[in-house]
Write a protein that holds these residues in place. Sequence first.
Motif, PDB file in Angstrom:
ATOM      1  N   THR A   1       0.887  -1.252  -0.070  1.00 59.30           N
ATOM      2  CA  THR A   1       0.211  -0.042   0.342  1.00 59.30           C
ATOM      3  C   THR A   1       0.712   1.262   0.084  1.00 59.30           C
ATOM      4  OG1 THR A   1      -0.057  -0.097   2.218  1.00 59.30           O
ATOM      5  CG2 THR A   1      -2.056  -1.308   1.500  1.00 59.30           C
ATOM      6  N   SER A   2       1.765   1.339   0.011  1.00 60.58           N
ATOM      7  CA  SER A   2       3.305   1.978   0.172  1.00 60.58           C
ATOM      8  C   SER A   2       2.648   3.687  -0.775  1.00 60.58           C
ATOM      9  CB  SER A   2       4.811   2.038   0.613  1.00 60.58           C
ATOM     10  OG  SER A   2       5.057   1.769  -0.766  1.00 60.58           O
TER      11      SER A   2
ATOM     12  N   ASP B   1      -0.446  -4.690   3.363  1.00 57.30           N
ATOM     13  CA  ASP B   1       0.880  -4.158   4.154  1.00 57.30           C
ATOM     14  C   ASP B   1       1.075  -2.915   4.151  1.00 57.30           C
ATOM     15  OD1 ASP B   1       4.185  -4.879   4.416  1.00 57.30           O
ATOM     16  OD2 ASP B   1       4.066  -3.307   2.846  1.00 57.30           O
TER      17      ASP B   1
ATOM     18  N   SER C   1      13.157  -5.819   8.775  1.00 54.05           N
ATOM     19  CA  SER C   1      12.417  -5.353   7.425  1.00 54.05           C
ATOM     20  C   SER C   1      13.555  -4.142   6.889  1.00 54.05           C
ATOM     21  CB  SER C   1      11.656  -3.989   6.525  1.00 54.05           C
ATOM     22  OG  SER C   1      11.306  -3.681   5.145  1.00 54.05           O
ATOM     23  N   ASN C   2      14.539  -4.325   5.720  1.00 49.66           N
ATOM     24  CA  ASN C   2      15.916  -3.970   5.075  1.00 49.66           C
ATOM     25  C   ASN C   2      16.829  -4.410   6.183  1.00 49.66           C
ATOM     26  OD1 ASN C   2      14.196  -2.510   3.053  1.00 49.66           O
ATOM     27  ND2 ASN C   2      13.252  -1.778   4.082  1.00 49.66           N
TER      28      ASN C   2
ATOM     29  N   GLN D   1      10.928  -9.017   5.982  1.00 47.56           N
ATOM     30  CA  GLN D   1      10.761  -8.040   4.462  1.00 47.56           C
ATOM     31  C   GLN D   1      11.792  -7.427   3.968  1.00 47.56           C
ATOM     32  OE1 GLN D   1       8.021  -4.700   3.637  1.00 47.56           O
ATOM     33  NE2 GLN D   1       6.794  -6.109   4.655  1.00 47.56           N
TER      34      GLN D   1
ATOM     35  N   ALA E   1       8.303  -4.832  -3.573  1.00 52.71           N
ATOM     36  CA  ALA E   1       8.878  -4.697  -4.813  1.00 52.71           C
ATOM     37  C   ALA E   1       8.877  -5.017  -5.665  1.00 52.71           C
ATOM     38  CB  ALA E   1       9.844  -3.609  -5.113  1.00 52.71           C
TER      39      ALA E   1
ATOM     40  N   LEU F   1       7.750  -7.130  -8.185  1.00 50.12           N
ATOM     41  CA  LEU F   1       7.778  -6.320  -9.826  1.00 50.12           C
ATOM     42  C   LEU F   1       8.562  -5.894 -10.166  1.00 50.12           C
ATOM     43  CD1 LEU F   1       3.452  -5.914 -10.139  1.00 50.12           C
ATOM     44  CD2 LEU F   1       4.696  -8.672 -10.582  1.00 50.12           C
TER      45      LEU F   1
ATOM     46  N   SER G   1       9.282  -2.838  -8.892  1.00 51.60           N
ATOM     47  CA  SER G   1       8.521  -1.703  -8.594  1.00 51.60           C
ATOM     48  C   SER G   1       8.957   0.028 -10.001  1.00 51.60           C
ATOM     49  CB  SER G   1       9.222  -0.890  -7.695  1.00 51.60           C
ATOM     50  OG  SER G   1       8.910   0.069  -6.751  1.00 51.60           O
TER      51      SER G   1
ATOM     52  N   ASN H   1       7.431   1.683 -11.457  1.00 47.04           N
ATOM     53  CA  ASN H   1       7.435   3.062 -11.465  1.00 47.04           C
ATOM     54  C   ASN H   1       8.155   3.650 -10.484  1.00 47.04           C
ATOM     55  OD1 ASN H   1       5.614   2.533 -13.480  1.00 47.04           O
ATOM     56  ND2 ASN H   1       3.567   2.487 -12.432  1.00 47.04           N
TER      57      ASN H   1
ATOM     58  N   SER I   1       2.887 -10.581 -15.232  1.00 52.35           N
ATOM     59  CA  SER I   1       3.465 -10.315 -13.793  1.00 52.35           C
ATOM     60  C   SER I   1       2.988 -11.597 -12.555  1.00 52.35           C
ATOM     61  CB  SER I   1       2.231  -8.548 -12.981  1.00 52.35           C
ATOM     62  OG  SER I   1       1.027  -9.592 -13.481  1.00 52.35           O
TER      63      SER I   1
ATOM     64  N   LYS J   1       1.436  -4.287  -5.195  1.00 52.44           N
ATOM     65  CA  LYS J   1       0.762  -3.163  -4.851  1.00 52.44           C
ATOM     66  C   LYS J   1       0.277  -3.080  -6.253  1.00 52.44           C
ATOM     67  CE  LYS J   1      -0.384   1.449  -6.248  1.00 52.44           C
ATOM     68  NZ  LYS J   1       0.112   1.911  -7.622  1.00 52.44           N
ATOM     69  N   SER J   2      -1.513  -2.955  -5.779  1.00 55.21           N
ATOM     70  CA  SER J   2      -1.759  -2.184  -7.269  1.00 55.21           C
ATOM     71  C   SER J   2      -3.095  -1.908  -6.489  1.00 55.21           C
ATOM     72  CB  SER J   2      -2.224  -3.562  -8.544  1.00 55.21           C
ATOM     73  OG  SER J   2      -3.341  -2.935  -9.264  1.00 55.21           O
ATOM     74  N   SER J   3      -3.405  -0.763  -7.710  1.00 55.15           N
ATOM     75  CA  SER J   3      -4.717   0.671  -6.695  1.00 55.15           C
ATOM     76  C   SER J   3      -5.628  -0.022  -8.280  1.00 55.15           C
ATOM     77  CB  SER J   3      -4.681   1.900  -7.608  1.00 55.15           C
ATOM     78  OG  SER J   3      -3.408   2.144  -6.891  1.00 55.15           O
TER      79      SER J   3
ATOM     80  N   ARG K   1      -6.030  -5.765 -12.224  1.00 55.80           N
ATOM     81  CA  ARG K   1      -4.427  -6.590 -11.688  1.00 55.80           C
ATOM     82  C   ARG K   1      -4.181  -6.904 -10.356  1.00 55.80           C
ATOM     83  NH1 ARG K   1      -4.171  -1.719 -14.655  1.00 55.80           N
ATOM     84  NH2 ARG K   1      -3.218   0.477 -13.000  1.00 55.80           N
TER      85      ARG K   1
ATOM     86  N   ASN L   1      -2.653 -10.647  -9.406  1.00 55.81           N
ATOM     87  CA  ASN L   1      -1.941 -10.481  -8.892  1.00 55.81           C
ATOM     88  C   ASN L   1      -2.053 -11.460  -7.384  1.00 55.81           C
ATOM     89  OD1 ASN L   1      -0.740  -8.865 -10.485  1.00 55.81           O
ATOM     90  ND2 ASN L   1      -0.459  -7.048  -8.736  1.00 55.81           N
TER      91      ASN L   1
HETATM   92  N1  LIG Z   1       9.871  -2.144   3.878  1.00 54.75           N
HETATM   93  C1  LIG Z   1       9.478  -1.730   2.895  1.00 54.75           C
HETATM   94  O1  LIG Z   1      11.474  -1.049   3.465  1.00 54.75           O
HETATM   95  C2  LIG Z   1       8.921  -1.521   1.530  1.00 54.75           C
HETATM   96  C3  LIG Z   1       9.583  -0.542   0.830  1.00 54.75           C
HETATM   97  C4  LIG Z   1       9.631  -0.504  -1.012  1.00 54.75           C
HETATM   98  C5  LIG Z   1       8.191  -1.095  -0.648  1.00 54.75           C
HETATM   99  N2  LIG Z   1       7.725  -1.577   0.601  1.00 54.75           N
HETATM  100  C6  LIG Z   1       6.006  -2.596   0.436  1.00 54.75           C
HETATM  101  O2  LIG Z   1       5.810  -3.371  -1.163  1.00 54.75           O
HETATM  102  C7  LIG Z   1       4.766  -3.051  -1.407  1.00 54.75           C
HETATM  103  C8  LIG Z   1       5.231  -3.421  -2.826  1.00 54.75           C
HETATM  104  O3  LIG Z   1       6.223  -2.349  -3.934  1.00 54.75           O
HETATM  105  P1  LIG Z   1       6.148  -1.162  -5.035  1.00 54.75           P
HETATM  106  O4  LIG Z   1       3.945  -0.581  -5.189  1.00 54.75           O
HETATM  107  O5  LIG Z   1       7.402  -0.011  -4.066  1.00 54.75           O
HETATM  108  O6  LIG Z   1       6.069  -1.981  -6.531  1.00 54.75           O
HETATM  109  P2  LIG Z   1       5.554  -3.231  -7.157  1.00 54.75           P
HETATM  110  O7  LIG Z   1       4.496  -4.102  -6.005  1.00 54.75           O
HETATM  111  O8  LIG Z   1       7.147  -3.666  -7.315  1.00 54.75           O
HETATM  112  O9  LIG Z   1       5.359  -2.804  -8.421  1.00 54.75           O
HETATM  113  C9  LIG Z   1       3.809  -1.647  -7.779  1.00 54.75           C
HETATM  114  C10 LIG Z   1       3.791  -1.734  -9.368  1.00 54.75           C
HETATM  115  O10 LIG Z   1       3.191  -2.137 -10.557  1.00 54.75           O
HETATM  116  C11 LIG Z   1       2.232  -1.672 -11.182  1.00 54.75           C
HETATM  117  N3  LIG Z   1       1.028  -3.234 -11.241  1.00 54.75           N
HETATM  118  C12 LIG Z   1       0.923  -4.296 -10.524  1.00 54.75           C
HETATM  119  N4  LIG Z   1      -0.255  -5.226 -10.556  1.00 54.75           N
HETATM  120  C13 LIG Z   1       0.158  -4.778 -12.108  1.00 54.75           C
HETATM  121  C14 LIG Z   1       0.007  -5.394 -13.360  1.00 54.75           C
HETATM  122  N5  LIG Z   1      -0.610  -7.255 -13.103  1.00 54.75           N
HETATM  123  N6  LIG Z   1       0.367  -5.697 -14.275  1.00 54.75           N
HETATM  124  C15 LIG Z   1       0.978  -4.426 -14.836  1.00 54.75           C
HETATM  125  N7  LIG Z   1       1.416  -3.213 -13.678  1.00 54.75           N
HETATM  126  C16 LIG Z   1       1.005  -3.848 -13.087  1.00 54.75           C
HETATM  127  C17 LIG Z   1       1.461  -0.593 -10.223  1.00 54.75           C
HETATM  128  O11 LIG Z   1       0.607  -0.019 -10.639  1.00 54.75           O
HETATM  129  P3  LIG Z   1      -1.358  -0.550 -10.496  1.00 54.75           P
HETATM  130  O12 LIG Z   1      -1.082   0.358  -9.007  1.00 54.75           O
HETATM  131  O13 LIG Z   1      -1.402   0.327 -11.668  1.00 54.75           O
HETATM  132  O14 LIG Z   1      -1.885  -1.439 -10.660  1.00 54.75           O
HETATM  133  C18 LIG Z   1       2.258  -0.229  -9.500  1.00 54.75           C
HETATM  134  O15 LIG Z   1       3.146   0.958 -10.713  1.00 54.75           O
HETATM  135  C19 LIG Z   1       4.861  -1.659  -1.264  1.00 54.75           C
HETATM  136  O16 LIG Z   1       3.333  -1.092  -1.772  1.00 54.75           O
HETATM  137  C20 LIG Z   1       5.132  -1.698   0.148  1.00 54.75           C
HETATM  138  O17 LIG Z   1       4.388  -2.130   0.599  1.00 54.75           O
HETATM  139  C21 LIG Z   1       8.539  -1.987   1.774  1.00 54.75           C
END
Ligand SMILES: NC(=O)c1ccc[n+]([C@@H]2O[C@H](COP(=O)([O-])OP(=O)(O)OC[C@H]3O[C@@H](n4cnc5c(N)ncnc54)[C@H](OP(=O)(O)O)[C@@H]3O)[C@@H](O)[C@H]2O)c1
Length: 344
Positions: free
Chosen positions: A40-41, A64, A179-180, A201, A228, A230, A232, A234, A268, A285-287, A291, A295
């Motif tokens: 959800t970040s 998350d 985490s990290n 995480q 992340a 996928l 990430s 974007n 994905s 993450k997806s809004s 998608r 996922n």
């Molecule tokens: N612990 C930490 O320090 C930390 C750091 C970073 C992230 N996180 C967690 O990890 C989560 C996910 O990371 P993230 O959001 O950076 O990256 P991600 O999940 O790898 O990628 C998200 C991106 O992929 C797109 N997407 C999602 N499903 C898709 C699909 N089926 N086909 C095509 N594109 C798709 C989303 O767009 P749409 O929304 O338009 O679908 C968004 O732009 C975060 O929200 C957070 O909860 C934790």
Amino acid sequence: MNTVFRLFSLVLLASLPKGYAMDNLKLSSGYNIPSVGLGTSSIKPYDLENAIINALENGYKHIDTAFTYHNEEAIGKVLKKWFAKGGARENLFITSKLPSQGNRPESVEKYLKQSLKDLGLDYVDMYLIHTPFGLKEGVNNSPKEVNGIEIFENVNHNALWKEMEKQVKNGYAKSIGLSNFNQSQIDNVYKNAEIKPSNLQVEIHAYLPQKQLRQFCKKHNIVVTAYAPLGSHNSRTYLHKSTGKDLPALIDLPIIKDLAQKYKKSPSQILLRHTVQDDLVVIPKSSNSDRQKLNIDLFDFKLTAEDVKKIDNLDKGEKGRVFDFLKFYKGLENNPQYPFVEQS
Ligand SMILES: NC(=O)c1ccc[n+]([C@@H]2O[C@H](COP(=O)([O-])OP(=O)(O)OC[C@H]3O[C@@H](n4cnc5c(N)ncnc54)[C@H](OP(=O)(O)O)[C@@H]3O)[C@@H](O)[C@H]2O)c1
């Protein structure tokens, strides 16, 4: 009748493909963690409510979040409506995280209680220390505000962990984790812990698979959550150090598209399946409701060993990392508790 039923179950079990990842993984705390959660970040505030409602309606059980994401109050409002409609708290798995500016023992309960208040919950299922490095109380997450200012505070990981354990004993967190953190930082906490960390995480995707760290966690019975997952795409251009920012989005790679065609799945799903198949949790993450559905729908196919290898070959080591935090906190690379120096 009973024998016939048992025989039927055995035949059914034997006919299931071997090596399928479960859609829940067992934590050392004794609780289950769903293999897929909603990240959800980076959900935009105006999308958040719909995104969470859609996710719950689409069958997500695991969300998350973190104090740092500034979205817990909004998530709490949705959860309240969900429970009012008959949704059961015990069917959900909610993760939150202690922010870097709360990385001192006397701050743990304060931040956890604030997250619980905002989420409208009595407990979280998982509480993680968000980063191994600490920030001074009051330091904002925005990079503009921290440039040039002395912002770091040394963290006593073992004293902090003791306080995390207290949150389990007090019933505010069912399970606790990290985490990290890098391998030696985890090892230090693990060796001194009364309640062992049950979850790590970290960023994991095809460009940054972190195999060695995963092996270490497997050996210590720590479930790994891939953030992340996928890649990430974007965030990549604006967050990453200059070295790796030109890497193309994983979902656009021909190899991933070919596999998607072969398995009649989306790119994905290929990427996420590759990760859950090795018994990791993923939190894409997806809004977008469609998608989101893709996922979470990962458990009716299996990548062959040969195809797993093809994706394994995309490993770029540290060049694949998106979230190095260096754009957020100036001078972090010189902090002795910066985690990403000794990992390959
Ligand atoms: N612990 C930490 O320090 C930390 C750091 C970073 C992230 N996180 C967690 O990890 C989560 C996910 O990371 P993230 O959001 O950076 O990256 P991600 O999940 O790898 O990628 C998200 C991106 O992929 C797109 N997407 C999602 N499903 C898709 C699909 N089926 N086909 C095509 N594109 C798709 C989303 O767009 P749409 O929304 O338009 O679908 C968004 O732009 C975060 O929200 C957070 O909860 C934790």
